[in-house]
Design a protein around this motif. Structure first.
Motif, PDB file in Angstrom:
ATOM      1  N   THR A 176      63.711 -21.374 -22.461  1.00  0.00           N
ATOM      2  CA  THR A 176      63.042 -21.058 -23.725  1.00  0.00           C
ATOM      3  C   THR A 176      62.127 -22.191 -24.160  1.00  0.00           C
ATOM      4  O   THR A 176      61.013 -21.956 -24.638  1.00  0.00           O
ATOM      5  N   ASP A 177      62.571 -23.441 -23.992  1.00  0.00           N
ATOM      6  CA  ASP A 177      61.719 -24.587 -24.325  1.00  0.00           C
ATOM      7  C   ASP A 177      60.399 -24.502 -23.566  1.00  0.00           C
ATOM      8  O   ASP A 177      59.324 -24.697 -24.136  1.00  0.00           O
ATOM      9  N   ILE A 178      60.483 -24.213 -22.273  1.00  0.00           N
ATOM     10  CA  ILE A 178      59.287 -24.178 -21.429  1.00  0.00           C
ATOM     11  C   ILE A 178      58.373 -23.013 -21.823  1.00  0.00           C
ATOM     12  O   ILE A 178      57.161 -23.178 -21.948  1.00  0.00           O
ATOM     13  N   VAL A 179      58.951 -21.864 -22.049  1.00  0.00           N
ATOM     14  CA  VAL A 179      58.150 -20.688 -22.419  1.00  0.00           C
ATOM     15  C   VAL A 179      57.475 -20.914 -23.776  1.00  0.00           C
ATOM     16  O   VAL A 179      56.279 -20.635 -23.939  1.00  0.00           O
ATOM     17  N   LEU A 180      58.211 -21.423 -24.762  1.00  0.00           N
ATOM     18  CA  LEU A 180      57.621 -21.682 -26.071  1.00  0.00           C
ATOM     19  C   LEU A 180      56.514 -22.733 -25.990  1.00  0.00           C
ATOM     20  O   LEU A 180      55.458 -22.588 -26.616  1.00  0.00           O
ATOM     21  N   GLN A 217      52.604 -22.453 -27.042  1.00  0.00           N
ATOM     22  CA  GLN A 217      52.005 -23.339 -28.042  1.00  0.00           C
ATOM     23  C   GLN A 217      50.782 -24.073 -27.502  1.00  0.00           C
ATOM     24  O   GLN A 217      49.842 -24.342 -28.242  1.00  0.00           O
ATOM     25  N   THR A 218      50.799 -24.413 -26.224  1.00  0.00           N
ATOM     26  CA  THR A 218      49.731 -25.232 -25.655  1.00  0.00           C
ATOM     27  C   THR A 218      48.715 -24.439 -24.850  1.00  0.00           C
ATOM     28  O   THR A 218      47.625 -24.935 -24.580  1.00  0.00           O
ATOM     29  N   GLY A 219      49.079 -23.230 -24.413  1.00  0.00           N
ATOM     30  CA  GLY A 219      48.203 -22.456 -23.538  1.00  0.00           C
ATOM     31  C   GLY A 219      48.304 -22.868 -22.083  1.00  0.00           C
ATOM     32  O   GLY A 219      47.535 -22.402 -21.245  1.00  0.00           O
ATOM     33  N   ASP A 220      49.253 -23.735 -21.763  1.00  0.00           N
ATOM     34  CA  ASP A 220      49.440 -24.212 -20.379  1.00  0.00           C
ATOM     35  C   ASP A 220      50.432 -23.296 -19.673  1.00  0.00           C
ATOM     36  O   ASP A 220      51.641 -23.495 -19.752  1.00  0.00           O
ATOM     37  N   PHE A 221      49.901 -22.295 -18.989  1.00  0.00           N
ATOM     38  CA  PHE A 221      50.727 -21.330 -18.266  1.00  0.00           C
ATOM     39  C   PHE A 221      50.653 -21.547 -16.758  1.00  0.00           C
ATOM     40  O   PHE A 221      50.818 -20.615 -15.980  1.00  0.00           O
ATOM     41  N   HIS A 235      55.173 -24.234 -14.141  1.00  0.00           N
ATOM     42  CA  HIS A 235      56.079 -24.091 -15.276  1.00  0.00           C
ATOM     43  C   HIS A 235      56.600 -22.669 -15.436  1.00  0.00           C
ATOM     44  O   HIS A 235      57.676 -22.473 -15.994  1.00  0.00           O
ATOM     45  N   MET A 236      55.817 -21.693 -14.953  1.00  0.00           N
ATOM     46  CA  MET A 236      56.075 -20.300 -15.317  1.00  0.00           C
ATOM     47  C   MET A 236      56.496 -19.388 -14.161  1.00  0.00           C
ATOM     48  O   MET A 236      57.089 -18.354 -14.402  1.00  0.00           O
ATOM     49  N   ASP A 237      56.181 -19.725 -12.937  1.00  0.00           N
ATOM     50  CA  ASP A 237      56.369 -18.812 -11.805  1.00  0.00           C
ATOM     51  C   ASP A 237      57.485 -19.309 -10.885  1.00  0.00           C
ATOM     52  O   ASP A 237      57.255 -20.118  -9.977  1.00  0.00           O
ATOM     53  N   ALA A 238      58.691 -18.817 -11.117  1.00  0.00           N
ATOM     54  CA  ALA A 238      59.869 -19.277 -10.369  1.00  0.00           C
ATOM     55  C   ALA A 238      59.733 -19.007  -8.868  1.00  0.00           C
ATOM     56  O   ALA A 238      60.125 -19.844  -8.052  1.00  0.00           O
ATOM     57  N   GLU A 239      59.180 -17.862  -8.508  1.00  0.00           N
ATOM     58  CA  GLU A 239      59.057 -17.523  -7.085  1.00  0.00           C
ATOM     59  C   GLU A 239      58.040 -18.417  -6.386  1.00  0.00           C
ATOM     60  O   GLU A 239      58.286 -18.903  -5.288  1.00  0.00           O
ATOM     61  N   ARG A 263      60.878 -24.476 -11.114  1.00  0.00           N
ATOM     62  CA  ARG A 263      59.956 -24.757 -12.214  1.00  0.00           C
ATOM     63  C   ARG A 263      60.236 -26.123 -12.813  1.00  0.00           C
ATOM     64  O   ARG A 263      61.377 -26.582 -12.834  1.00  0.00           O
ATOM     65  N   ILE A 264      59.168 -26.749 -13.294  1.00  0.00           N
ATOM     66  CA  ILE A 264      59.290 -28.052 -13.952  1.00  0.00           C
ATOM     67  C   ILE A 264      58.792 -27.933 -15.387  1.00  0.00           C
ATOM     68  O   ILE A 264      57.927 -27.110 -15.694  1.00  0.00           O
ATOM     69  N   ALA A 265      59.354 -28.756 -16.235  1.00  0.00           N
ATOM     70  CA  ALA A 265      58.904 -28.811 -17.634  1.00  0.00           C
ATOM     71  C   ALA A 265      57.528 -29.454 -17.693  1.00  0.00           C
ATOM     72  O   ALA A 265      57.190 -30.321 -16.878  1.00  0.00           O
ATOM     73  N   HIS A 266      56.738 -29.032 -18.650  1.00  0.00           N
ATOM     74  CA  HIS A 266      55.446 -29.665 -18.905  1.00  0.00           C
ATOM     75  C   HIS A 266      55.670 -31.143 -19.226  1.00  0.00           C
ATOM     76  O   HIS A 266      56.642 -31.494 -19.905  1.00  0.00           O
ATOM     77  N   GLY A 267      54.749 -31.982 -18.799  1.00  0.00           N
ATOM     78  CA  GLY A 267      54.829 -33.385 -19.194  1.00  0.00           C
ATOM     79  C   GLY A 267      54.783 -33.550 -20.694  1.00  0.00           C
ATOM     80  O   GLY A 267      55.518 -34.358 -21.278  1.00  0.00           O
ATOM     81  N   THR A 268      53.939 -32.742 -21.348  1.00  0.00           N
ATOM     82  CA  THR A 268      53.840 -32.844 -22.805  1.00  0.00           C
ATOM     83  C   THR A 268      55.114 -32.380 -23.502  1.00  0.00           C
ATOM     84  O   THR A 268      55.446 -32.870 -24.586  1.00  0.00           O
ATOM     85  N   LEU A 269      55.847 -31.475 -22.878  1.00  0.00           N
ATOM     86  CA  LEU A 269      57.144 -31.062 -23.423  1.00  0.00           C
ATOM     87  C   LEU A 269      58.149 -32.207 -23.280  1.00  0.00           C
ATOM     88  O   LEU A 269      58.887 -32.526 -24.215  1.00  0.00           O
TER      89      LEU A 269
END
Length: 147
Positions: A25-29, A33-37, A41-45, A55-61
């Motif tokens: 949820t942190d990553i999706v939110l 918020q940032t538009g960084d899709f 971060h988003m595509d597990a496969e 998947r990895i968390a955004h650096g900004t997160l």
């Protein structure tokens, strides 16, 4: 709330925060918020085909949560002036628990304002394995005692 003036900061003073577990949820939110899709971060496969395998968390997160962990007692005498030497050292994954350490690294006089000084905090954000995932210097602009 407690006033801590420039003179009160002691070099090498150290503190450690509590932890915070990173969720999907942190990553999706954060993406929303940032538009960084980006797929990292988003595509597990797709991530299964990449070096980290997940998947990895955004650096900004990581930065936001890591710095947020350091925010404790409100000090009306100090203001965040910015961050130097920000580095993302290791990836942060869903399920990782982050905590931060803060060490007072240096104090410097303000070149133009004799009533203020700079306090530099060395901030390290670590995961549950003790691996440093992010490092930066937090620069505080701090009031000096009057009189």
């Amino acid at each position: 709330m407690r006033s801590i003036y420039y003179e009160d900061y002691e070099l090498e003073a150290y503190r450690k925060t509590g932890g915070r577990t990173i969720t999907e949820t942190d990553i999706v939110l954060h993406a929303g918020q940032t538009g960084d899709f980006y797929p990292h971060h988003m595509d597990a496969e797709w991530c299964k085909t990449q070096p980290f395998g997940q998947r990895i968390a955004h650096g900004t997160l990581t930065f936001s949560i890591g710095i947020g962990l350091t925010a404790g007692e409100l000090n009306p005498e100090a203001f965040s002036y910015g961050y130097n030497r920000l580095r993302f050292i290791k990836p942060v994954f869903i399920g990782d628990t982050l905590y931060a350490t803060v060490t007072i690294k240096e104090k410097n006089e303000h070149p133009k304002r004799s009533d203020m000084g700079f306090v530099i905090e060395d901030v390290l954000v670590m995961n549950q394995h003790g691996n440093t995932v992010m490092a930066c210097e937090h620069v505080l602009l701090v009031n000096k005692r009057r009189g």
